[in-house]
Design an enzyme around this catalytic site. Structure first.
Site, PDB file in Angstrom:
ATOM      1  N   CYS A   2       0.840  -1.190   0.000  1.00  0.00           N
ATOM      2  CA  CYS A   2       0.000   0.000   0.000  1.00  0.00           C
ATOM      3  C   CYS A   2       0.875   1.239   0.000  1.00  0.00           C
ATOM      4  O   CYS A   2       2.070   1.162   0.262  1.00  0.00           O
ATOM      5  CB  CYS A   2      -0.887   0.051   1.243  1.00  0.00           C
ATOM      6  SG  CYS A   2      -1.997  -1.360   1.380  1.00  0.00           S
ATOM      7  N   GLY A  28      -0.592   0.639  -4.835  1.00  0.00           N
ATOM      8  CA  GLY A  28      -1.874   0.001  -4.603  1.00  0.00           C
ATOM      9  C   GLY A  28      -2.945   0.576  -5.500  1.00  0.00           C
ATOM     10  O   GLY A  28      -3.077   1.790  -5.600  1.00  0.00           O
ATOM     11  N   ASN A 103       0.645   0.520   5.831  1.00  0.00           N
ATOM     12  CA  ASN A 103       1.360  -0.188   4.774  1.00  0.00           C
ATOM     13  C   ASN A 103       2.193  -1.272   5.433  1.00  0.00           C
ATOM     14  O   ASN A 103       3.013  -0.967   6.299  1.00  0.00           O
ATOM     15  CB  ASN A 103       2.268   0.788   4.012  1.00  0.00           C
ATOM     16  CG  ASN A 103       3.241   0.098   3.060  1.00  0.00           C
ATOM     17  OD1 ASN A 103       4.331   0.606   2.823  1.00  0.00           O
ATOM     18  ND2 ASN A 103       2.866  -1.036   2.512  1.00  0.00           N
ATOM     19  N   GLY A 104       1.978  -2.507   5.032  1.00  0.00           N
ATOM     20  CA  GLY A 104       2.745  -3.612   5.611  1.00  0.00           C
ATOM     21  C   GLY A 104       1.852  -4.790   5.874  1.00  0.00           C
ATOM     22  O   GLY A 104       0.714  -4.841   5.395  1.00  0.00           O
ATOM     23  N   TYR A 243      11.795  -3.782  -7.458  1.00  0.00           N
ATOM     24  CA  TYR A 243      10.566  -3.679  -8.270  1.00  0.00           C
ATOM     25  C   TYR A 243       9.593  -2.618  -7.782  1.00  0.00           C
ATOM     26  O   TYR A 243       8.990  -1.909  -8.574  1.00  0.00           O
ATOM     27  CB  TYR A 243       9.855  -5.044  -8.276  1.00  0.00           C
ATOM     28  CG  TYR A 243       8.429  -4.985  -8.772  1.00  0.00           C
ATOM     29  CD1 TYR A 243       8.160  -4.924 -10.138  1.00  0.00           C
ATOM     30  CD2 TYR A 243       7.358  -4.964  -7.881  1.00  0.00           C
ATOM     31  CE1 TYR A 243       6.859  -4.851 -10.599  1.00  0.00           C
ATOM     32  CE2 TYR A 243       6.051  -4.897  -8.340  1.00  0.00           C
ATOM     33  CZ  TYR A 243       5.804  -4.835  -9.699  1.00  0.00           C
ATOM     34  OH  TYR A 243       4.519  -4.760 -10.148  1.00  0.00           O
TER      35      TYR A 243
HETATM   36  P1  AMP Z   1       5.288 -13.417 -13.639  1.00  0.00           P
HETATM   37  O1  AMP Z   1       4.633 -13.224 -14.934  1.00  0.00           O
HETATM   38  O2  AMP Z   1       4.357 -14.043 -12.613  1.00  0.00           O
HETATM   39  O3  AMP Z   1       6.605 -14.154 -13.715  1.00  0.00           O
HETATM   40  O4  AMP Z   1       5.597 -11.970 -13.044  1.00  0.00           O
HETATM   41  C1  AMP Z   1       6.779 -11.295 -13.387  1.00  0.00           C
HETATM   42  C2  AMP Z   1       6.480  -9.870 -13.752  1.00  0.00           C
HETATM   43  O5  AMP Z   1       5.664  -9.242 -12.744  1.00  0.00           O
HETATM   44  C3  AMP Z   1       7.740  -9.041 -13.847  1.00  0.00           C
HETATM   45  O6  AMP Z   1       7.651  -8.291 -15.035  1.00  0.00           O
HETATM   46  C4  AMP Z   1       7.754  -8.155 -12.623  1.00  0.00           C
HETATM   47  O7  AMP Z   1       8.193  -6.841 -12.935  1.00  0.00           O
HETATM   48  C5  AMP Z   1       6.317  -8.124 -12.166  1.00  0.00           C
HETATM   49  N1  AMP Z   1       6.165  -8.287 -10.715  1.00  0.00           N
HETATM   50  C6  AMP Z   1       7.053  -8.734  -9.828  1.00  0.00           C
HETATM   51  N2  AMP Z   1       6.521  -8.753  -8.588  1.00  0.00           N
HETATM   52  C7  AMP Z   1       5.268  -8.331  -8.682  1.00  0.00           C
HETATM   53  C8  AMP Z   1       4.198  -8.137  -7.750  1.00  0.00           C
HETATM   54  N3  AMP Z   1       4.339  -8.395  -6.456  1.00  0.00           N
HETATM   55  N4  AMP Z   1       3.008  -7.661  -8.238  1.00  0.00           N
HETATM   56  C9  AMP Z   1       2.860  -7.411  -9.547  1.00  0.00           C
HETATM   57  N5  AMP Z   1       3.831  -7.577 -10.469  1.00  0.00           N
HETATM   58  C10 AMP Z   1       5.019  -8.042 -10.056  1.00  0.00           C
END
Ligand code: AMP
Length: 462
Positions: A2, A28, A103-104, A243
């Site tokens: 968040c 979020g 947040n957390g 990220y």
């Molecule tokens: P995936 O398709 O499940 O392997 O997700 C990888 C992609 O999602 C990468 O392009 C990341 O930048 C992005 N990503 C990584 N962590 C998250 C997260 N917690 N929520 C949404 N996107 C994510």
């Protein structure tokens, strides 16, 4: 995850909070809200599902008078999309009011909630954050910061909080410092925000971060700080740098852009691609890492993948088939840049592998001669219990297969992940002081007893 924002001592508190939330939207997208207290002690709360612009955007702030405001943007997870779980949350108690935004992720929320319920407490939401409001209401400490300290004693896990108690804005960060929280000044007003990009948008000057374990009260007399908890080993979330946070923010004492470039440079050192023609990013979160890779490798950086920015949350898909389709809707390849080339594709992380698998097919279809995938983080082998929405082990590709097999499944010519050591050495302040549990399995706390339910989306406020 968040985003949180708070401001005290400004006549346009709600408008500035709305601006702050626009710049914390990446933290979020499920719901957002703003709470204000006006000069007569009137309380105003507006919460809505969806993006800030859809929910509490535009002139809805006219419903929110006052010089004291807190706001929240809530992360989207399947199943928990209800207005009951939107924040800030407000309660009236003993002739006054308490409101908070969190947040957390609390790891002992289930136990704390059961304790409260045993003594008669009733809950309006399924959020862990509501536990904090109840504990705050029970404290009889004489100062707002003392009340928050009492409420937080025995609370385990990750929290950054903006809390309104009477006419004070009180902010807090857990002793391990999992999530970022920063303080700024705007004229006479005090501002607190998850990331510095939210200070920039309102024109506030960054003063300092809230320290791990610190509670800071902001009121008419200035700021008062206490550090009521036993010091704990620092466990800042390395994924904020990889990220989550915006590259124009400073978190944990360093520029996110700078860190991501350093991750990319280190990746190029660890996993070069001799004879490659170009490097490109999976936009937007890996842009800076890909640029760092290209600089280090002496290769051209190209915008070979284009991301559609207009999809929004409506396209969030709970099923694998939906996720597969989403890749095509979200990205397209620039054939002219890729056709006949040996390419290096950089992403910040691979979670399930869906994005990479789809993109590799797309890039091959665009005529790539060879596709070399480079990842600016280590393999994700476990879920996060501290606020990042990672799936259970069964869905994490790197929890189930060795790297060579992952590369085969993704259809790449080669796959290189950044080492844990390389990843941590690129972060501000060096390798110490970070939580890397989802990569290393080194969890600072036992798993929460609700971790299964939380993943199923019962409304843990992250
Ligand atoms: P995936 O398709 O499940 O392997 O997700 C990888 C992609 O999602 C990468 O392009 C990341 O930048 C992005 N990503 C990584 N962590 C998250 C997260 N917690 N929520 C949404 N996107 C994510």
């Amino acid at each position: 995850m968040c985003g949180i924002f708070g401001i005290r001592g400004h006549p346009d508190a709600a408008a500035l909070t709305q601006l702050g939330l626009y710049s914390l939207q990446h933290r979020g997208q499920e719901s957002s809200g703003i709470f204000t207290v006006d000069g007569d002690g009137g309380l105003h709360l507006e919460r809505a599902m969806g993006l800030v612009s859809e929910g509490i955007g535009g002139n809805r702030i006219e419903l929110l008078p006052g010089a004291l405001a807190i706001g929240h943007t809530r992360y989207s997870t399947a199943g928990s999309s209800t207005l009951d779980n939107a924040q800030p949350i407000l309660a009236r108690s003993r002739g006054s009011h308490l409101a908070l935004a969190h947040n957390g992720n609390l790891v002992n929320a289930v136990e704390l909630r059961a304790e409260l319920e045993e003594t008669g407490a009733i809950f309006a939401s399924s959020m862990d954050s509501e536990v904090l409001l109840h504990r705050l209401a029970r404290s009889h400490a004489p100062t707002p910061e003392g009340r928050l300290a009492e409420a937080l004693a025995g609370v385990e896990g990750a929290y950054c909080l903006v809390v309104v108690i009477g006419d004070a804005l009180v902010v807090a960060r857990d002793p391990r410092g999992w999530r970022p929280l920063t303080i700024g000044r705007l004229g006479e007003a005090w501002v607190a925000a998850s990331e510095t990009c939210a200070l920039d948008i309102v024109g506030a000057t960054r003063v300092r971060d809230v320290e791990p374990g610190e509670i800071v009260r902001m009121d008419a007399s200035g700021i008062t700080s206490i550090a009521p908890f036993a010091p704990a080993a620092l466990k800042r979330c390395v994924f904020e740098h990889i990220y989550f946070a915006r590259p124009d923010s400073h978190v944990f004492g360093g520029s996110v852009d700078h860190t991501r470039r350093a991750l990319g440079r280190r990746l190029a050192q660890e996993h070069p691609v001799p004879g490659a023609d170009l490097v490109f990013a999976v936009p937007d979160s890996s842009n800076a890492a890909a640029l760092g890779y290209a600089e280090e490798a002496g290769l051209p950086f190209e915008f070979a993948l284009i991301r559609n920015h207009y999809i929004g949350r409506t396209f969030i898909q709970p099923t694998q088939a939906g996720r597969d389709a989403k890749v095509k809707v979200k990205y397209n390849a620039v054939h002219e840049l890729i056709d006949g080339r040996k390419v290096v594709m950089v992403d910040d992380s691979i979670v399930r592998g869906t994005t990479t698998r789809g993109l590799v097919q797309m890039v091959r279809h665009a005529g790539a001669r060879e596709v070399h995938m480079r990842v600016s983080s280590s393999p994700i082998t476990g879920p996060c219990y501290y606020g990042i929405d990672t799936p259970q082990r069964g869905e994490l590709i790197a929890a189930n297969y060795p790297v060579a097999e992952i590369g085969r499944q993704l259809g790449v010519d080669s796959l290189g992940y950044l080492s844990l050591e390389g990843m941590l050495s690129a972060t501000p302040g060096g390798p110490g002081g970070y939580c890397h549990a989802c990569f290393s399995g080194d969890y600072p706390t036992p798993p929460p007893s609700n971790s299964r339910r939380a993943r199923a989306g019962t409304g843990v406020a992250t």
